[in-house]
Design an enzyme around this catalytic site. Structure first.
Site, PDB file in Angstrom:
ATOM      1  N   ASP A  60      48.136  37.035  37.310  1.00 55.55           N
ATOM      2  CA  ASP A  60      48.329  36.029  37.988  1.00 55.55           C
ATOM      3  C   ASP A  60      47.893  34.545  37.441  1.00 55.55           C
ATOM      4  OD1 ASP A  60      49.862  34.597  40.215  1.00 55.55           O
ATOM      5  OD2 ASP A  60      47.576  34.803  41.322  1.00 55.55           O
ATOM      6  N   ALA A  80      42.753  38.201  39.850  1.00 63.31           N
ATOM      7  CA  ALA A  80      41.441  37.602  40.560  1.00 63.31           C
ATOM      8  C   ALA A  80      40.913  36.214  39.980  1.00 63.31           C
ATOM      9  CB  ALA A  80      40.156  38.122  40.306  1.00 63.31           C
ATOM     10  N   ARG A  81      40.699  36.079  38.877  1.00 65.80           N
ATOM     11  CA  ARG A  81      40.147  34.802  38.142  1.00 65.80           C
ATOM     12  C   ARG A  81      40.476  35.468  36.426  1.00 65.80           C
ATOM     13  NH1 ARG A  81      40.846  32.052  41.883  1.00 65.80           N
ATOM     14  NH2 ARG A  81      39.429  31.222  42.756  1.00 65.80           N
ATOM     15  N   ILE A  90      40.100  41.333  49.203  1.00 61.70           N
ATOM     16  CA  ILE A  90      40.954  41.380  48.607  1.00 61.70           C
ATOM     17  C   ILE A  90      41.526  43.137  47.978  1.00 61.70           C
ATOM     18  CG2 ILE A  90      42.921  40.411  46.945  1.00 61.70           C
ATOM     19  CD1 ILE A  90      41.732  38.199  47.304  1.00 61.70           C
ATOM     20  N   HIS A 135      49.043  31.587  39.319  1.00 63.26           N
ATOM     21  CA  HIS A 135      48.217  31.714  40.738  1.00 63.26           C
ATOM     22  C   HIS A 135      48.502  31.380  41.922  1.00 63.26           C
ATOM     23  CE1 HIS A 135      43.737  30.873  41.091  1.00 63.26           C
ATOM     24  NE2 HIS A 135      44.156  31.166  41.710  1.00 63.26           N
ATOM     25  N   ILE A 136      49.820  32.349  41.900  1.00 61.64           N
ATOM     26  CA  ILE A 136      50.520  32.366  43.477  1.00 61.64           C
ATOM     27  C   ILE A 136      50.149  33.172  44.542  1.00 61.64           C
ATOM     28  CG2 ILE A 136      52.810  30.880  42.667  1.00 61.64           C
ATOM     29  CD1 ILE A 136      53.426  33.540  43.134  1.00 61.64           C
ATOM     30  N   GLY A 137      48.633  33.754  44.239  1.00 61.79           N
ATOM     31  CA  GLY A 137      48.063  34.772  44.777  1.00 61.79           C
ATOM     32  C   GLY A 137      48.165  34.716  46.554  1.00 61.79           C
ATOM     33  N   ALA A 138      48.169  33.286  46.510  1.00 60.63           N
ATOM     34  CA  ALA A 138      47.790  32.868  48.572  1.00 60.63           C
ATOM     35  C   ALA A 138      48.663  32.129  48.696  1.00 60.63           C
ATOM     36  CB  ALA A 138      46.702  31.832  47.546  1.00 60.63           C
ATOM     37  N   ASP A 164      32.087  49.423  42.926  1.00 58.36           N
ATOM     38  CA  ASP A 164      31.325  48.122  43.544  1.00 58.36           C
ATOM     39  C   ASP A 164      30.164  47.944  43.096  1.00 58.36           C
ATOM     40  OD1 ASP A 164      30.509  45.779  44.652  1.00 58.36           O
ATOM     41  OD2 ASP A 164      32.596  45.388  45.348  1.00 58.36           O
ATOM     42  N   GLU A 188      43.894  27.553  32.852  1.00 58.66           N
ATOM     43  CA  GLU A 188      44.838  27.464  34.155  1.00 58.66           C
ATOM     44  C   GLU A 188      44.658  25.807  33.830  1.00 58.66           C
ATOM     45  OE1 GLU A 188      44.608  28.454  37.825  1.00 58.66           O
ATOM     46  OE2 GLU A 188      44.460  31.140  36.515  1.00 58.66           O
TER      47      GLU A 188
HETATM   48  N1  LIG Z   1      45.400  34.850  42.099  1.00 57.06           N
HETATM   49  C1  LIG Z   1      44.691  33.661  43.707  1.00 57.06           C
HETATM   50  O1  LIG Z   1      45.900  33.935  44.362  1.00 57.06           O
HETATM   51  C2  LIG Z   1      42.999  34.543  44.694  1.00 57.06           C
HETATM   52  C3  LIG Z   1      43.505  34.542  45.860  1.00 57.06           C
HETATM   53  C4  LIG Z   1      42.176  34.349  46.661  1.00 57.06           C
HETATM   54  C5  LIG Z   1      41.184  34.816  45.766  1.00 57.06           C
HETATM   55  N2  LIG Z   1      40.870  35.523  44.518  1.00 57.06           N
HETATM   56  C6  LIG Z   1      39.948  36.050  43.500  1.00 57.06           C
HETATM   57  O2  LIG Z   1      39.543  37.158  43.819  1.00 57.06           O
HETATM   58  C7  LIG Z   1      38.303  37.565  43.970  1.00 57.06           C
HETATM   59  C8  LIG Z   1      38.898  38.360  44.794  1.00 57.06           C
HETATM   60  O3  LIG Z   1      38.215  37.483  45.976  1.00 57.06           O
HETATM   61  P1  LIG Z   1      37.591  38.000  47.021  1.00 57.06           P
HETATM   62  O4  LIG Z   1      37.984  37.576  48.222  1.00 57.06           O
HETATM   63  O5  LIG Z   1      38.245  39.773  47.198  1.00 57.06           O
HETATM   64  O6  LIG Z   1      36.433  38.058  47.215  1.00 57.06           O
HETATM   65  P2  LIG Z   1      35.183  39.316  47.933  1.00 57.06           P
HETATM   66  O7  LIG Z   1      33.695  38.689  47.370  1.00 57.06           O
HETATM   67  O8  LIG Z   1      35.560  39.652  48.730  1.00 57.06           O
HETATM   68  O9  LIG Z   1      34.283  41.166  46.948  1.00 57.06           O
HETATM   69  C9  LIG Z   1      34.182  40.536  45.996  1.00 57.06           C
HETATM   70  C10 LIG Z   1      33.705  41.853  44.953  1.00 57.06           C
HETATM   71  O10 LIG Z   1      33.508  42.218  43.463  1.00 57.06           O
HETATM   72  C11 LIG Z   1      32.492  42.664  43.640  1.00 57.06           C
HETATM   73  N3  LIG Z   1      32.147  42.920  42.316  1.00 57.06           N
HETATM   74  C12 LIG Z   1      31.530  41.340  41.699  1.00 57.06           C
HETATM   75  N4  LIG Z   1      31.468  42.178  40.167  1.00 57.06           N
HETATM   76  C13 LIG Z   1      31.827  43.176  40.340  1.00 57.06           C
HETATM   77  C14 LIG Z   1      31.489  43.817  38.541  1.00 57.06           C
HETATM   78  N5  LIG Z   1      31.453  43.643  38.200  1.00 57.06           N
HETATM   79  N6  LIG Z   1      32.414  45.502  39.154  1.00 57.06           N
HETATM   80  C15 LIG Z   1      32.733  45.923  40.547  1.00 57.06           C
HETATM   81  N7  LIG Z   1      32.833  44.605  41.470  1.00 57.06           N
HETATM   82  C16 LIG Z   1      32.120  43.956  41.438  1.00 57.06           C
HETATM   83  C17 LIG Z   1      31.140  42.234  45.123  1.00 57.06           C
HETATM   84  O11 LIG Z   1      30.413  42.972  45.024  1.00 57.06           O
HETATM   85  C18 LIG Z   1      32.491  42.032  46.245  1.00 57.06           C
HETATM   86  O12 LIG Z   1      32.732  43.147  46.600  1.00 57.06           O
HETATM   87  C19 LIG Z   1      37.988  36.139  43.632  1.00 57.06           C
HETATM   88  O13 LIG Z   1      37.625  36.185  42.285  1.00 57.06           O
HETATM   89  C20 LIG Z   1      38.664  35.354  44.475  1.00 57.06           C
HETATM   90  O14 LIG Z   1      38.605  34.185  43.512  1.00 57.06           O
HETATM   91  C21 LIG Z   1      42.761  34.718  43.653  1.00 57.06           C
END
Ligand SMILES: NC(=O)c1ccc[n+]([C@@H]2O[C@H](COP(=O)([O-])OP(=O)(O)OC[C@H]3O[C@@H](n4cnc5c(N)ncnc54)[C@H](O)[C@@H]3O)[C@@H](O)[C@H]2O)c1
Length: 302
Positions: free
Chosen positions: A253, A228-229, A140, A276-279, A159, A258
Site C-alpha cells: 500500500d 507501513a511506510r 495497527i 496508500h489508501i490504508g486509512a 517488537d 510516492e
Molecule cells: N497505509 C496507511 O495508509 C497508513 C495509515 C496509518 C499509519 N500507517 C503507518 O503504519 C505504521 C504503524 O502505525 P501505528 O499507528 O501502528 O504505529 P505505533 O507507533 O502504534 O506502532 C509502531 C510499533 O512498531 C514498533 N517498532 C519500531 N521499530 C520496530 C522494529 N524495527 N521492529 C519491530 N517493531 C518495531 C514500535 O515499538 C511500536 O510498538 C507507521 O509507519 C504508520 O506511518 C500507514
C-alpha cells in the site's frame, strides 16, 4: 460537533500562500498532509492556539516549535488503525487466491482463455492454520493480529518495545462475546523463520528493516505485506526475492517513491498494489473527525 459547542467553523479551502494573511483570524487550524505549518507561519499568527492534523504523520508541521510557543498540536493516531488492518487482509486474501492478477488478466483475455486462467490460478491457499508474523505490535499491528486470530491463524509478533500483547477478538456486538489472547513477542529472526505471511507495522526510517539478508531468513514461499511506510522493505531485495521464488507474493500500500512508485512494482504479477489508501474508509475518516473535534474542544477550553 465543533459548531454544536459554539465554535464558528470555516471549511473553505485556503491556499498555502494565503495562510500568512488569513490564519491569524482563527484560533485553530485543521490540516491533512498537504498543508505545511512551519516556523515562519506560526510566528506570523500569534492568535493561533491549536494546530490539528487529521491523521497520523506530522512531518508537515513544526511540532516542537509550535509546542515551545505554547500551541497545542493534535493528531489522531488511533482512528485509522482498524482500516489499515483490514486493508492488510484485503491484500492477503487477494494474494492467497491470485485475485489481483485474475482481475488484471480476465478482462484482457475474455472468455477464450477462461480454462487456462482457471488452471493458472488454481494453487491458492487457505489462511486458517497459517502463521501470521507481525513486525511492530503498536496500534495497527495489534489490529492486524486480531483479525488474523479471528480467521484462525497462528499469530506471532516481534517488537523491541513490547514483551507481551493482550489481544481481544471481538465478535459482533449482537453475540456479546470476545476472546482474550495473550502473545509473547519473539525475536525478528525467529519470526522470519516461522511465518507464512509477514506484515510490517513499524514507523518509517532511513534504513529498511527487511533487506536481502532478512528475506533470506524467511520461509520459502512467504507472503509479505507492507502498509507501513515505503522504506521499511528494500524494494530491490523484494523484487529479487520474488524473482527467485523465496517470496511468493507481496502486497504493497506504500512505496519508497510516492506518488510515483516504480513501474516494476506496480506491474508485477506477484504484487497486489494499492495507492496508500490504508486509512481511506468512511469509518476511519468519521473517527478522525470525531477525535479532532473532541481534542480541539478540550484544547480551546484550557
Ligand atoms: N497505509 C496507511 O495508509 C497508513 C495509515 C496509518 C499509519 N500507517 C503507518 O503504519 C505504521 C504503524 O502505525 P501505528 O499507528 O501502528 O504505529 P505505533 O507507533 O502504534 O506502532 C509502531 C510499533 O512498531 C514498533 N517498532 C519500531 N521499530 C520496530 C522494529 N524495527 N521492529 C519491530 N517493531 C518495531 C514500535 O515499538 C511500536 O510498538 C507507521 O509507519 C504508520 O506511518 C500507514
Amino acid at each position: 460537533m465543533l459548531e454544536e459547542v459554539g465554535f464558528l467553523v470555516d471549511t473553505e479551502k485556503i491556499n498555502q500562500e494565503d495562510l500568512p494573511s488569513k490564519l491569524n483570524d482563527y484560533d485553530a487550524i485543521i490540516v491533512r498532509s498537504a498543508t505545511t505549518v512551519r516556523k515562519d507561519l506560526i510566528d506570523q499568527c500569534p492568535n493561533l492556539k491549536v494546530i490539528a492534523r487529521g491523521g497520523v504523520g506530522m512531518d508537515n508541521i513544526d511540532v516542537e516549535y509550535a509546542r515551545e510557543k505554547g500551541l497545542a498540536v493534535i493528531n489522531t493516531p488511533a482512528a485509522s488503525s482498524l482500516s489499515v488492518g483490514e486493508l492488510v487482509f484485503g491484500h492477503i486474501f487477494s494474494l492467497a487466491r491470485f485475485l489481483h492478477q485474475a482481475n488484471r488478466d480476465m478482462p484482457q483475455s475474455g472468455n477464450t482463455e477462461f480454462k487456462k486462467l482457471k488452471k493458472n490460478y488454481a494453487g491458492g491457499i487457505e489462511l486458517r492454520g497459517k502463521t501470521l508474523g507481525v513486525i511492530g505490535l503498536g496500534r495497527i499491528g495489534r489490529e492486524s493480529a486480531q483479525i488474523g486470530l479471528a480467521l484462525g491463524m497462528k499469530v506471532i509478533g516481534t517488537d523491541p518495545m513490547v514483551d507481551q500483547v493482550e489481544l481481544k477478538v471481538d465478535l459482533h456486538p449482537s453475540f456479546d462475546q470476545s476472546v482474550a489472547v495473550t502473545i509473547d513477542t519473539i525475536g525478528l529472526d525467529e519470526l522470519l523463520a516461522e511465518a507464512d505471511i509477514i506484515t510490517l507495522h513499524i514507523p518509517g526510517g532511513p534504513v529498511a528493516v527487511l533487506g536481502e539478508a532478512e528475506i533470506g531468513k524467511m520461509k520459502k514461499g512467504v507472503i509479505l505485506i507492507n502498509a507501513a511506510r515505503g522504506g521499511v522493505i528494500d524494494e530491490d531485495a523484494l523484487l529479487k526475492g520474488l524473482e527467485s521464488g523465496q517470496i511468493a507474493a507481496a502486497g504493497l500500500d506504500v512505496f519508497k517513491n510516492e506518488p510515483t512508485p516504480r513501474e516494476e512494482l506496480i506491474n508485477h504479477p506477484k504484487i497486489s498494489v494499492s495507492p496508500h489508501i490504508g486509512a481511506s474508509t468512511h469509518q476511519a475518516q468519521e473517527k478522525i473527525g470525531i477525535e479532532l473535534a473532541e481534542k480541539i474542544t478540550e484544547a480551546l477550553a484550557k
